[in-house]
Motif scaffolding. Structure first.
Motif, PDB file in Angstrom:
ATOM      1  N   TRP A 102       0.537  -1.185  -0.088  1.00 29.86           N
ATOM      2  CA  TRP A 102       0.109  -0.545   0.054  1.00 29.86           C
ATOM      3  C   TRP A 102       1.014   1.041  -0.550  1.00 29.86           C
ATOM      4  CZ3 TRP A 102      -1.065   3.772   4.349  1.00 29.86           C
ATOM      5  CH2 TRP A 102      -2.015   4.036   4.382  1.00 29.86           C
ATOM      6  N   ILE A 113      -6.541   4.980  -8.628  1.00 26.54           N
ATOM      7  CA  ILE A 113      -8.711   4.536  -8.911  1.00 26.54           C
ATOM      8  C   ILE A 113      -8.409   5.147 -10.478  1.00 26.54           C
ATOM      9  CG2 ILE A 113     -10.483   4.741  -7.879  1.00 26.54           C
ATOM     10  CD1 ILE A 113      -9.611   5.187  -5.216  1.00 26.54           C
ATOM     11  N   VAL A 126      -9.481  -0.369 -11.338  1.00 27.65           N
ATOM     12  CA  VAL A 126      -8.903  -0.321 -10.307  1.00 27.65           C
ATOM     13  C   VAL A 126     -10.789   0.578  -9.839  1.00 27.65           C
ATOM     14  CG1 VAL A 126      -7.413   1.063  -8.972  1.00 27.65           C
ATOM     15  CG2 VAL A 126      -6.691  -0.372 -10.606  1.00 27.65           C
ATOM     16  N   ASP A 128     -11.418   1.077  -6.495  1.00 27.50           N
ATOM     17  CA  ASP A 128     -10.777   0.696  -4.725  1.00 27.50           C
ATOM     18  C   ASP A 128      -9.654   0.558  -4.250  1.00 27.50           C
ATOM     19  OD1 ASP A 128     -11.211   1.949  -1.625  1.00 27.50           O
ATOM     20  OD2 ASP A 128     -11.250  -0.004  -1.321  1.00 27.50           O
ATOM     21  N   ILE A 129      -8.448   1.426  -3.479  1.00 29.72           N
ATOM     22  CA  ILE A 129      -7.285   1.361  -2.441  1.00 29.72           C
ATOM     23  C   ILE A 129      -7.095   1.220  -1.527  1.00 29.72           C
ATOM     24  CG2 ILE A 129      -5.031   1.673  -2.593  1.00 29.72           C
ATOM     25  CD1 ILE A 129      -5.264   2.615  -5.994  1.00 29.72           C
ATOM     26  N   SER A 130      -7.042   0.075  -0.648  1.00 26.78           N
ATOM     27  CA  SER A 130      -6.711   0.214   0.559  1.00 26.78           C
ATOM     28  C   SER A 130      -5.724  -0.015   1.233  1.00 26.78           C
ATOM     29  CB  SER A 130      -8.189  -0.445   1.216  1.00 26.78           C
ATOM     30  OG  SER A 130      -7.986  -1.581   1.208  1.00 26.78           O
ATOM     31  N   PHE A 134      -6.632  -3.374  -3.403  1.00 23.30           N
ATOM     32  CA  PHE A 134      -7.233  -2.745  -3.887  1.00 23.30           C
ATOM     33  C   PHE A 134      -7.792  -3.949  -4.575  1.00 23.30           C
ATOM     34  CE2 PHE A 134      -3.401  -4.558  -5.805  1.00 23.30           C
ATOM     35  CZ  PHE A 134      -3.355  -5.150  -7.278  1.00 23.30           C
ATOM     36  N   HIS A 154     -10.881  -8.788  -4.851  1.00 23.22           N
ATOM     37  CA  HIS A 154     -10.341  -8.193  -4.199  1.00 23.22           C
ATOM     38  C   HIS A 154      -8.495  -8.948  -3.884  1.00 23.22           C
ATOM     39  CE1 HIS A 154     -13.721  -6.037  -2.299  1.00 23.22           C
ATOM     40  NE2 HIS A 154     -14.096  -6.696  -2.347  1.00 23.22           N
ATOM     41  N   ASN A 157      -2.895  -5.679  -2.070  1.00 21.77           N
ATOM     42  CA  ASN A 157      -1.600  -5.045  -2.282  1.00 21.77           C
ATOM     43  C   ASN A 157      -0.459  -5.570  -2.060  1.00 21.77           C
ATOM     44  OD1 ASN A 157      -3.787  -3.177  -1.685  1.00 21.77           O
ATOM     45  ND2 ASN A 157      -2.389  -2.294  -0.237  1.00 21.77           N
TER      46      ASN A 157
END
Length: 294
Positions: A102, A113, A126, A128-130, A134, A154, A157
């Protein structure tokens, strides 16, 4: 009875007793964790991660605690903390790797995104990136021409460190697409080639100018050399006919749409010319006729 009392009061007896107490306490903690925490986690993915991580931690704690009872070397606080830290790092390896991934993604920005990417066996946009993963809206797979499957995937990372990444939309923002058109050997292939080039130019000439500006900016960052951005038709010979391959620029998300429009134009134009025919694999069978039947 005297033997049992003497064994319990001995050094070994105390160590075994303390070891059982430690194991029992850890077992109670495991049950409490399952009842009070794991059962209340609704998301299967996070439930799996939490259960796996806590189980690893409990095993490490048992190993260190029992080891500290039985081995003198474990009595040193620095040794104990060092081994505990090492065990913790092993137990949290996946979480640490995903967190490091991340940090890499948000700092180096290999994708953001909205980008369309391909990494490992996954392709998609893409969304979402958490901290731990991602999320992409999948394309391809059983669906042709890079269109959406409708599945949300999902991806941890950490995959960024061990899989090749392709970004469809970063910096240059265009891709080359090819459409093979096979005509018969008897066809007027030069006329067919001219028709195909006109159709490709009609659909993508405006992109060539846009792409040229993007290319100048991208060339300042990457070693990109394209001498020709306008459409072209390549000629080659196959077993069943003459292969004319259209190569043209398009937006990554419009590959199927442009191919659809180009093919419809090709069908319309070729139908106007009797000297152009599509080729297809075929076989010619010759039958020997007996002389007596002549």
């Amino acid at each position: 009875m005297d033997f049992l009392n003497s064994f319990i009061n001995s050094n070994y007896g105390e160590k075994i007793l303390y070891s059982f107490i430690v194991i029992f306490i850890i077992y109670l903690l495991k049950k409490i964790n399952e009842k009070l925490i794991i059962e209340k986690i609704k998301e299967p993915k996070y439930k799996y991660y939490w259960n796996k991580t806590t189980n690893y931690l409990l095993v490490i704690i048992v190993f260190l605690a029992v080891g500290r009872i039985w081995f003198v070397g474990f009595q040193s606080l620095s040794t104990f903390l060092g081994l505990f830290s090492a065990g913790l790092a092993i137990a949290l390896k996946e979480l640490i790797t995903n967190f490091a991934g991340w940090i890499y993604i948000i700092s180096k920005k290999p994708f953001e995104i909205g980008d369309r990417i391909e990494i490992g066996n996954f392709s998609g946009d893409v969304i979402d990136i958490s901290i731990l993963n991602f999320t992409i809206l999948e394309i391809g797979n059983w669906v042709n021409a890079d269109q959406s499957t409708g599945r949300i995937v999902h991806i941890p990372n950490g995959i960024i460190f061990n899989q090749n990444l392709a970004n469809y939309t970063k910096d240059f923002r265009y891709i080359w697409n090819e459409i093979p058109v096979l005509v018969t050997f008897n066809s007027n292939w030069k006329k067919a080639k001219e028709i195909l080039l006109n159709i490709a130019t009609e659909h993508s000439e405006h992109l060539s100018k846009e792409a040229e500006e993007k290319l100048k900016k991208a060339a300042a960052k990457y070693m990109i050399y394209y001498k020709k951005l306008t459409p072209i038709v390549y000629t080659s010979v196959e077993d069943s006919g003459i292969l004319l391959t259209i190569r043209y620029l398009c937006h990554p998300r419009k590959r199927r749409g442009t191919a659809h429009e180009i093919w419809e134009n090709i069908l319309d134009e070729f139908s106007k010319h009797n000297d152009i025919d599509f080729a297809f694999p075929s076989q010619t069978i010759y039958l020997d006729t007996p002389k007596d039947s002549l």
